[in-house]
Design an enzyme around this catalytic site. Structure first.
Site, PDB file in Angstrom:
ATOM      1  N   ASN A  24      -6.503  -9.931   0.698  1.00  0.00           N
ATOM      2  CA  ASN A  24      -7.875 -10.263   0.339  1.00  0.00           C
ATOM      3  C   ASN A  24      -8.151  -9.636  -1.031  1.00  0.00           C
ATOM      4  O   ASN A  24      -8.342  -8.425  -1.132  1.00  0.00           O
ATOM      5  CB  ASN A  24      -8.842  -9.720   1.406  1.00  0.00           C
ATOM      6  CG  ASN A  24     -10.305  -9.996   1.089  1.00  0.00           C
ATOM      7  OD1 ASN A  24     -10.714 -10.036  -0.081  1.00  0.00           O
ATOM      8  ND2 ASN A  24     -11.109 -10.158   2.120  1.00  0.00           N
TER       9      ASN A  24
ATOM     10  N   LYS B  22     -10.602  -9.396  -2.922  1.00  0.00           N
ATOM     11  CA  LYS B  22     -11.861  -8.654  -3.096  1.00  0.00           C
ATOM     12  C   LYS B  22     -11.761  -7.244  -2.512  1.00  0.00           C
ATOM     13  O   LYS B  22     -12.057  -6.256  -3.194  1.00  0.00           O
ATOM     14  CB  LYS B  22     -13.007  -9.420  -2.436  1.00  0.00           C
ATOM     15  CG  LYS B  22     -14.358  -8.788  -2.692  1.00  0.00           C
ATOM     16  CD  LYS B  22     -15.483  -9.660  -2.164  1.00  0.00           C
ATOM     17  CE  LYS B  22     -16.829  -9.040  -2.522  1.00  0.00           C
ATOM     18  NZ  LYS B  22     -17.940  -9.892  -2.101  1.00  0.00           N
TER      19      LYS B  22
ATOM     20  N   GLY C 185     -11.861   8.898   4.256  1.00  0.00           N
ATOM     21  CA  GLY C 185     -10.985   9.894   4.879  1.00  0.00           C
ATOM     22  C   GLY C 185      -9.954  10.400   3.875  1.00  0.00           C
ATOM     23  O   GLY C 185      -9.811  11.589   3.677  1.00  0.00           O
ATOM     24  N   PHE C 186      -9.243   9.474   3.252  1.00  0.00           N
ATOM     25  CA  PHE C 186      -8.288   9.780   2.176  1.00  0.00           C
ATOM     26  C   PHE C 186      -7.184  10.728   2.617  1.00  0.00           C
ATOM     27  O   PHE C 186      -6.585  11.409   1.792  1.00  0.00           O
ATOM     28  CB  PHE C 186      -9.023  10.353   0.950  1.00  0.00           C
ATOM     29  CG  PHE C 186     -10.273   9.598   0.593  1.00  0.00           C
ATOM     30  CD1 PHE C 186     -10.192   8.289   0.131  1.00  0.00           C
ATOM     31  CD2 PHE C 186     -11.534  10.165   0.748  1.00  0.00           C
ATOM     32  CE1 PHE C 186     -11.335   7.577  -0.181  1.00  0.00           C
ATOM     33  CE2 PHE C 186     -12.679   9.455   0.443  1.00  0.00           C
ATOM     34  CZ  PHE C 186     -12.586   8.159  -0.023  1.00  0.00           C
TER      35      PHE C 186
ATOM     36  N   GLY D 159      -3.348   0.880  -0.387  1.00  0.00           N
ATOM     37  CA  GLY D 159      -4.406   1.877  -0.186  1.00  0.00           C
ATOM     38  C   GLY D 159      -4.318   3.092  -1.091  1.00  0.00           C
ATOM     39  O   GLY D 159      -5.329   3.670  -1.449  1.00  0.00           O
ATOM     40  N   GLU D 160      -3.122   3.480  -1.438  1.00  0.00           N
ATOM     41  CA  GLU D 160      -2.985   4.748  -2.148  1.00  0.00           C
ATOM     42  C   GLU D 160      -2.518   4.617  -3.589  1.00  0.00           C
ATOM     43  O   GLU D 160      -2.701   5.517  -4.402  1.00  0.00           O
ATOM     44  CB  GLU D 160      -2.038   5.661  -1.360  1.00  0.00           C
ATOM     45  CG  GLU D 160      -2.776   6.258  -0.179  1.00  0.00           C
ATOM     46  CD  GLU D 160      -1.856   6.703   0.947  1.00  0.00           C
ATOM     47  OE1 GLU D 160      -1.572   7.890   1.005  1.00  0.00           O
ATOM     48  OE2 GLU D 160      -1.435   5.862   1.744  1.00  0.00           O
TER      49      GLU D 160
ATOM     50  N   GLY E 169     -13.107   2.443   5.636  1.00  0.00           N
ATOM     51  CA  GLY E 169     -13.790   1.856   4.492  1.00  0.00           C
ATOM     52  C   GLY E 169     -12.938   0.867   3.720  1.00  0.00           C
ATOM     53  O   GLY E 169     -13.351   0.340   2.703  1.00  0.00           O
TER      54      GLY E 169
HETATM   55 MO1  MOS Z   1      -3.400   8.723   3.274  1.00  0.00          MO
HETATM   56  S1  MOS Z   1      -3.308  10.472   2.204  1.00  0.00           S
HETATM   57  O1  MOS Z   1      -1.890   8.728   4.119  1.00  0.00           O
HETATM   58  O2  MOS Z   1      -4.748   8.830   4.276  1.00  0.00           O
END
Ligand code: MOS
Length: 765
Positions: free
Chosen positions: A659, A661, A267-268, A731-732, A495
């Site tokens: 985690n 991994k 999605g990103f 995540g980012e 994901g």
């Molecule tokens: Mo992120 S750009 O907040 O899905």
């Protein structure tokens, strides 16, 4: 977050200084490199994406997109299309049911829903961007719908669109705020800071438009039930906000909408909120009284869903000879739309990364007639760190100083913007450990001084940064008489490995083996709570809710046990208990009972409680973010200008790692996106007509396997004691600093400074 800040700042004074939960330092599942629980399903193709679901009797919808950027549809003739085989219905503004406008994103109020644009959907003949859906063709098969879409005849009355960024720049203006923060920020006196400088660098950095290109293109299947409720399968990062948006648009109660996102193929940010195709699909399903599937083609995604906007950033740095910044100007202009109004937060890293005695930071926007731009992985921070971290490198060369040493000399004691303490900030330790692993000391500082045959070799570094977010969301925990536990929350897994880390955490809290816990997500019926997988918040947000819910359930079970006087827990106090071996036991190997025993002797089937994680006071009280050092080695071919990434190391301080991994995988994904951003990706946009010219993976070049070296990710893995479970988001941050590390390495290899992304061959020859 300014509003939230004022809401919570009084309460924050009373937050205990140690929020970190010692329980999670004990040996358990959290912190271990467990395989993904859905890994086998994914690699064997048994994890279906939205468009792969077969609901039976499904009709197929295809969009017709406008081919002008501004004006009106003066004529739309659907006669030939309607006569084509298999066509069931065609919706245009003429026969579209009346719908409310979508709710524009407001991160302070996700309850009302969240859309990147508040333009009414197909309600009139007006055209606001090239690509805007102007008709929906519904047919028995996808092929029939696609064929008929070509037969829809459209005439336009064109107006001159504002589509040239260059042309609009003189009209750039300050937005009222940038994601809740002021658009302009002044610290000290920038005039004084620049006068005091013994060395200055002052340059403009340009980044193009980018599109997300998730593996799974956006798709919806919509179905209206006889009771007037709507069920939508949607590839989404936020089933809650899609449901709330649809309820508002169709004027129905939120509990009449169910949104299900089974397995999301990336999605990103592009699937963060609602886009027009989803209500169009729901309207189509209503019109034909059948389930309708609308699966966007890759081109359809580019036309319908916005990406990262282009940006122009000026960074001026003034420093004394010893490398201390005396003044900093960061001024950026990004493009947005009147119907989206999203200013990329390019200057946010600059606000928190270095000691700033004097600074002037401003963001401006121009309105263009395009699809609404939106969040794309580390929105703002990705391109902001490209500019800032390139500028730092330029200053380091001007000073003849090692770029890591320059950063060390500007390490702030407190947050330079807010004056708050950092919850924990181990950036310099990340650099130290990273430099050692990467072999930074072996690098010859002089540009163009290393080569292997025809390849010029260079190494670059840059700082990675992404702020910490946690949202107050709810989760439900249920324990059954057979000893099993369920965790339910409408979270999304696009994901990242959400289910895996959530199971690890819940099992530890409950003292249960993993196989006795199940995690239910991706369905808006699992909780009425405004949750989204975005802003790298979801893990921390759900952990906090699960912690609260587990505790509440355990308290209930203790009370239940104490109803019977012969329970080994009859006299126990809650804070003397440990959750282990499937139940509650008095600390230090004391007596206890399993959850199953308690429920069975009370003749109760289950106990279920929903709880909220509580307001994110830690982020009100402290400056919180994840920090990293990106190390890269490039090879640049002397004759062709070809750039190859030879080595990568990311050394990261994100607190405790849930985690290693799945976290490593997240970082690698972010870094790969950053490599694409730096070297190959660019949405080509016709500045005369306002049309995206390369809406396909054959012309928009995302990196492929051969473009990517082994990416080593090193976590410091030191708990942030102010964070509820000791960890911050991951995540980012991978995409931040990446493009700068590459540009810096390219300069080191070649002596050529490229300030316009992507760094293509032509810019190096
Ligand atoms: Mo992120 S750009 O907040 O899905």
């Amino acid at each position: 977050m300014a509003i939230m800040q004022s809401l919570f700042e009084t309460i924050a004074q009373f937050v205990p200084d140690k929020a970190h939960d010692a329980l999670l330092d004990q040996d358990g599942f959290l912190g271990k490199s467990l395989d993904r629980v859905d890994g086998r399903l994914k690699v064997t193709g048994k994890a279906p994406f939205t468009a792969e679901f077969d609901l039976g009797n499904v009709a197929h919808a295809v969009l017709v997109h406008a081919t002008i950027a501004k004006g009106k549809v003066s004529k739309i003739d659907t006669e030939r299309a309607r006569a084509a085989g298999g066509v069931i219905e065609i919706l245009t503004y003429k026969n579209m049911p009346s719908l409310n406008a979508p709710p524009l994103v407001d991160i302070m109020d996700l309850k009302k829903g969240m859309a990147a644009s508040d333009l009414p959907i197909l309600q009139d003949s007006s055209v606001h961007w090239d690509g805007q859906p102007i008709a929906v063709v519904i047919a028995e098969t996808l092929e029939q719908a696609e064929h008929a879409a070509f037969l829809v005849e459209v005439e336009y009355k064109s107006e001159t669109p504002a589509v040239s960024f260059e042309g609009m720049k003189p009209q750039a203006f300050e937005p009222s705020d940038v994601m809740g923060q002021p658009a302009v920020l002044k610290i000290g006196s920038i005039e004084k800071g620049m006068q005091e400088a013994e060395v200055r660098v002052d340059n403009v950095y340009r980044t193009p438009r980018y599109n997300h290109n998730a593996l799974e293109p956006h798709a919806t299947i919509a179905l209206w039930k006889e009771d007037g409720s709507l069920v939508v399968l949607e590839s989404s990062q936020s089933v809650y906000t899609v449901g709330a948006s649809l309820a508002l648009i169709f004027g129905i109660k939120p509990d009449k909408v169910q949104v299900i996102a089974p397995f999301v193929g990336g999605g990103f940010g592009g699937k963060g909120g609602l886009w027009s195709y989803t209500p169009l699909c729901a309207a189509a399903a209503k019109a034909v009284k059948r389930p309708v599937k609308l699966s966007l083609s890759r081109e359809g995604v580019y036309r319908t869903v916005g990406g990262r906007t282009l940006a122009e950033q000026r960074i001026a740095l003034g420093a004394t000879r010893d490398g201390k910044l005396s003044g900093l100007i960061h001024s950026c202009i990004t493009a947005t739309t009147e119907h989206g109004r999203y200013a990329e937060q390019c200057t946010f890293p600059t606000r928190h990364l270095y000691a700033l005695p004097n600074a002037y930071i401003e963001q401006k926007i121009v309105h263009l007639d395009t699809v609404a731009n939106t969040w794309m992985r580390a929105p703002g921070e990705s391109i902001g760190t490209f500019a800032l971290e390139s500028a730092l490198d330029e200053l380091a060369y001007t000073l003849r100083m090692d770029p890591i040493e320059l950063r060390r000399r500007n390490e702030p004691k407190q947050d330079p913007t807010t004056g708050s303490d950092f919850s924990s900030r181990l950036l310099m330790e990340a650099y130290r450990q990273g430099a050692e692993k990467f072999g930074w000391s072996r690098r010859k500082p002089q540009p163009r001084s290393q080569r292997e045959g025809k390849w010029m070799v260079g190494q670059g570094v840059a700082t990675a940064y992404y702020p910490y977010f946690r949202l107050p969301v709810k989760a439900t925990v249920c324990i059954y008489a057979d000893g099993r536990a369920e965790v339910k929350t409408p979270a999304a897994d696009m994901g990242m490995g959400t289910a895996t880390v959530q199971l690890q955490h819940a099992a530890d809290r409950l003292g249960l083996p993993l196989e006795m816990v199940s995690f239910h997500y991706g369905d808006s019926k699992l909780g009425d709570t405004p949750i989204m997988a975005g802003g790298s918040n979801q893990t921390a947000s759900v952990f906090a809710a699960v912690q609260a819910a587990v505790e509440a359930v355990q308290q209930d079970l203790l009370k239940l046990a104490q109803k019977s006087s012969d329970s080994p827990l009859a006299k126990a106090k809650f804070d003397q208990l440990t959750a282990r071996d499937g139940g509650l036991f008095v600390n230090g190997n004391g007596p206890g009972q399993t959850y199953a025993e308690i429920l069975r002797s009370a003749k109760q089937d289950s106990v279920e409680i929903e709880q909220e994680g509580g307001p994110p006071m830690e982020m009100m009280k402290y400056s919180m973010g994840s920090y990293g050092a990106q190390f890269c080695e490039v090879r640049v071919h002397e004759e062709t200008g070809e750039v190859r990434i030879a080595r990568w190391l990311c050394s990261l301080d994100s607190g405790k790692v849930a985690n290693p991994k799945t976290a490593t995988s997240q970082l690698r994904g972010g870094i790969i996106m950053g490599i694409g951003m730096a070297l190959t990706e660019e949405t080509l946009f016709d500045e005369r007509r306002g049309r995206i010219m390369n809406p396909s993976l054959s012309e928009y070049h995302v990196p492929v396997n051969l473009d990517i070296p082994d990416i080593e990710v090193h976590f410091l893995n030191i708990a942030d004691e102010k964070a509820p479970w000791g960890g911050r988001g991951i995540g980012e941050i991978g995409i931040t600093g990446t493009a700068a590390a590459i540009a810096n390495a390219v300069y080191h290899a070649t002596g050529k400074r490229v300030r316009d992304l992507p760094i293509t061959l032509d810019k190096l020859l």
